[in-house]
Design a protein around this motif. Structure first.
Motif, mmCIF file in Angstrom:
data_model
loop_
_atom_site.group_PDB
_atom_site.id
_atom_site.type_symbol
_atom_site.label_atom_id
_atom_site.label_comp_id
_atom_site.label_asym_id
_atom_site.label_seq_id
_atom_site.Cartn_x
_atom_site.Cartn_y
_atom_site.Cartn_z
ATOM 1 N N UNK A 1 31.902 -93.780 -58.612
ATOM 2 C CA UNK A 1 33.287 -94.024 -59.008
ATOM 3 C C UNK A 1 33.802 -92.810 -59.771
ATOM 4 N N UNK A 2 34.947 -92.298 -59.341
ATOM 5 C CA UNK A 2 35.535 -91.120 -59.969
ATOM 6 C C UNK A 2 37.045 -91.246 -59.937
ATOM 7 N N UNK A 3 37.669 -91.022 -61.080
ATOM 8 C CA UNK A 3 39.123 -90.967 -61.192
ATOM 9 C C UNK A 3 39.477 -89.626 -61.799
ATOM 10 N N UNK A 4 40.378 -88.902 -61.163
ATOM 11 C CA UNK A 4 40.777 -87.597 -61.678
ATOM 12 C C UNK A 4 42.279 -87.428 -61.553
ATOM 13 N N UNK A 5 42.821 -86.592 -62.429
ATOM 14 C CA UNK A 5 44.217 -86.180 -62.315
ATOM 15 C C UNK A 5 44.259 -84.688 -62.603
ATOM 16 N N UNK A 6 45.155 -84.011 -61.924
ATOM 17 C CA UNK A 6 45.221 -82.568 -62.075
ATOM 18 C C UNK A 6 46.530 -82.022 -61.533
ATOM 19 N N UNK A 7 46.871 -80.848 -62.021
ATOM 20 C CA UNK A 7 47.969 -80.089 -61.457
ATOM 21 C C UNK A 7 47.406 -79.260 -60.322
ATOM 22 N N UNK A 8 48.173 -79.078 -59.267
ATOM 23 C CA UNK A 8 47.692 -78.322 -58.106
ATOM 24 C C UNK A 8 48.814 -77.470 -57.540
ATOM 25 N N UNK A 9 48.408 -76.474 -56.784
ATOM 26 C CA UNK A 9 49.358 -75.602 -56.110
ATOM 27 C C UNK A 9 49.150 -75.710 -54.613
ATOM 28 N N UNK A 10 50.231 -75.862 -53.902
ATOM 29 C CA UNK A 10 50.195 -75.879 -52.446
ATOM 30 C C UNK A 10 50.187 -74.412 -52.001
ATOM 31 N N UNK A 11 48.988 -73.888 -51.747
ATOM 32 C CA UNK A 11 48.825 -72.474 -51.385
ATOM 33 C C UNK A 11 49.390 -72.185 -49.991
#
Length: 148
Positions: free
Chosen positions: A115-125
Protein backbone atom coordinates in the motif's frame (compact mmCIF):
# COMPACT_ATOMS: atom_id res chain seq x y z
CA UNK A 1 8.19 -38.04 -9.61
CA UNK A 2 7.27 -38.97 -6.03
CA UNK A 3 9.17 -35.91 -4.70
CA UNK A 4 7.48 -33.58 -7.18
CA UNK A 5 3.93 -34.53 -6.21
CA UNK A 6 4.13 -33.33 -2.57
CA UNK A 7 5.65 -30.04 -3.75
CA UNK A 8 2.74 -29.52 -6.17
CA UNK A 9 0.30 -30.30 -3.38
CA UNK A 10 1.84 -27.48 -1.31
CA UNK A 11 1.98 -24.90 -4.11
CA UNK A 12 -1.40 -25.51 -5.74
CA UNK A 13 -3.61 -24.22 -2.88
CA UNK A 14 -1.69 -20.91 -2.85
CA UNK A 15 -1.93 -20.60 -6.63
CA UNK A 16 -5.71 -20.97 -6.50
CA UNK A 17 -6.46 -18.49 -3.70
CA UNK A 18 -6.49 -15.41 -5.96
CA UNK A 19 -3.82 -13.66 -3.93
CA UNK A 20 -2.25 -10.64 -5.56
CA UNK A 21 1.51 -10.35 -5.43
CA UNK A 22 3.63 -7.21 -5.44
CA UNK A 23 4.09 -5.91 -8.97
CA UNK A 24 0.91 -7.57 -10.21
CA UNK A 25 -1.43 -4.66 -9.64
CA UNK A 26 -1.94 -1.20 -11.04
CA UNK A 27 -1.48 2.20 -9.49
CA UNK A 28 -4.03 4.95 -9.92
CA UNK A 29 -2.65 8.29 -11.06
CA UNK A 30 -4.59 11.54 -10.94
CA UNK A 31 -2.88 14.77 -12.02
CA UNK A 32 -4.51 18.17 -12.38
CA UNK A 33 -3.44 21.63 -13.40
CA UNK A 34 -4.27 24.47 -15.74
CA UNK A 35 -2.71 26.26 -18.66
CA UNK A 36 -3.96 29.33 -20.53
CA UNK A 37 -7.19 29.25 -18.52
CA UNK A 38 -7.96 25.64 -19.51
CA UNK A 39 -8.11 22.70 -17.08
CA UNK A 40 -5.66 19.82 -17.56
CA UNK A 41 -6.16 16.35 -16.15
CA UNK A 42 -4.21 13.12 -16.54
CA UNK A 43 -6.03 10.27 -14.87
CA UNK A 44 -6.15 6.49 -14.96
CA UNK A 45 -4.23 3.29 -14.34
CA UNK A 46 -0.49 2.85 -14.60
CA UNK A 47 0.48 -0.73 -15.35
CA UNK A 48 2.39 -3.09 -13.17
CA UNK A 49 4.27 -5.91 -14.83
CA UNK A 50 1.17 -7.73 -16.10
CA UNK A 51 -1.45 -5.03 -16.63
CA UNK A 52 -2.10 -2.70 -19.56
CA UNK A 53 -1.95 1.08 -19.40
CA UNK A 54 -5.22 3.01 -19.36
CA UNK A 55 -4.87 6.78 -19.04
CA UNK A 56 -6.83 9.82 -20.23
CA UNK A 57 -5.30 13.21 -20.87
CA UNK A 58 -7.79 16.08 -20.99
CA UNK A 59 -7.10 19.70 -21.87
CA UNK A 60 -10.07 22.01 -22.07
CA UNK A 61 -12.76 20.19 -24.06
CA UNK A 62 -10.39 17.69 -25.75
CA UNK A 63 -9.58 14.23 -24.37
CA UNK A 64 -6.96 11.77 -25.58
CA UNK A 65 -7.05 8.13 -24.46
CA UNK A 66 -3.67 6.50 -23.91
CA UNK A 67 -4.51 2.81 -23.63
CA UNK A 68 -3.10 -0.57 -24.57
CA UNK A 69 -2.53 -2.13 -27.04
CA UNK A 70 -1.82 1.11 -28.94
CA UNK A 71 0.11 2.65 -26.04
CA UNK A 72 3.06 1.22 -24.16
CA UNK A 73 4.09 2.55 -20.77
CA UNK A 74 7.18 2.44 -18.63
CA UNK A 75 7.39 3.77 -15.11
CA UNK A 76 10.27 4.33 -12.77
CA UNK A 77 9.15 4.83 -9.20
CA UNK A 78 11.22 5.15 -6.03
CA UNK A 79 9.58 7.77 -3.89
CA UNK A 80 12.17 7.30 -1.11
CA UNK A 81 14.81 8.62 -3.51
CA UNK A 82 12.55 11.26 -5.05
CA UNK A 83 12.02 9.41 -8.32
CA UNK A 84 8.86 9.16 -10.38
CA UNK A 85 8.93 9.10 -14.16
CA UNK A 86 6.22 7.88 -16.49
CA UNK A 87 6.59 7.49 -20.25
CA UNK A 88 3.75 6.44 -22.52
CA UNK A 89 4.67 5.78 -26.13
CA UNK A 90 2.02 5.92 -28.83
CA UNK A 91 2.31 4.89 -32.51
CA UNK A 92 4.80 6.99 -34.44
CA UNK A 93 7.00 9.26 -32.37
CA UNK A 94 4.08 10.47 -30.27
CA UNK A 95 4.59 10.18 -26.49
CA UNK A 96 3.85 11.51 -23.04
CA UNK A 97 6.54 11.98 -20.42
CA UNK A 98 5.70 12.98 -16.85
CA UNK A 99 8.41 13.56 -14.25
CA UNK A 100 8.02 14.35 -10.55
CA UNK A 101 9.74 17.33 -9.05
CA UNK A 102 12.06 15.60 -6.58
CA UNK A 103 11.66 17.96 -3.64
CA UNK A 104 7.85 18.02 -3.87
CA UNK A 105 7.22 14.29 -3.26
CA UNK A 106 5.34 13.23 -0.13
CA UNK A 107 4.47 9.58 0.45
CA UNK A 108 3.23 7.08 2.99
CA UNK A 109 3.65 3.31 2.81
CA UNK A 110 5.62 1.27 0.30
CA UNK A 111 5.11 -0.90 -2.78
CA UNK A 112 6.70 -3.82 -0.93
CA UNK A 113 4.21 -3.33 1.89
CA UNK A 114 1.33 -3.50 -0.59
CA UNK A 115 0.00 0.00 0.00
CA UNK A 116 1.42 3.36 -1.06
CA UNK A 117 -0.10 6.83 -1.21
CA UNK A 118 1.92 9.68 -2.68
CA UNK A 119 1.42 13.25 -3.80
CA UNK A 120 3.84 15.32 -5.79
CA UNK A 121 4.33 18.16 -8.19
CA UNK A 122 5.28 17.04 -11.69
CA UNK A 123 6.26 18.46 -15.04
CA UNK A 124 4.87 17.28 -18.33
CA UNK A 125 8.20 17.01 -20.19
CA UNK A 126 6.51 15.82 -23.39
CA UNK A 127 2.87 15.82 -24.40
CA UNK A 128 1.29 13.75 -27.16
CA UNK A 129 -0.34 15.26 -30.22
CA UNK A 130 -2.62 17.29 -30.40
CA UNK A 131 -1.34 18.78 -27.10
CA UNK A 132 2.40 18.73 -27.93
CA UNK A 133 3.05 22.46 -28.15
CA UNK A 134 0.47 23.70 -25.65
CA UNK A 135 1.30 21.37 -22.73
CA UNK A 136 5.05 20.80 -22.90
CA UNK A 137 6.58 21.96 -19.61
CA UNK A 138 3.27 22.41 -17.79
CA UNK A 139 3.29 21.74 -14.05
CA UNK A 140 0.71 19.38 -12.56
CA UNK A 141 -0.24 18.32 -9.04
CA UNK A 142 -0.49 14.51 -8.81
CA UNK A 143 -1.69 11.80 -6.48
CA UNK A 144 -0.54 8.19 -6.83
CA UNK A 145 -2.29 5.32 -5.07
CA UNK A 146 -1.07 1.72 -5.15
CA UNK A 147 -2.72 -1.08 -3.21
CA UNK A 148 -2.68 -4.83 -3.54
Amino acid sequence: MKKLLPLCALVLPFALTGQAFAGANTAQLDCTGSHAGQAIRLVGDIPASMVDVNLKLSYGAQTLVLASPGAEASERTDFRRGIFRLEVTLPGSNRLQLQAQTKRIQYKGSMGGGKLNASFGAILREAPSPFTTALKGVELRCTYVYEI
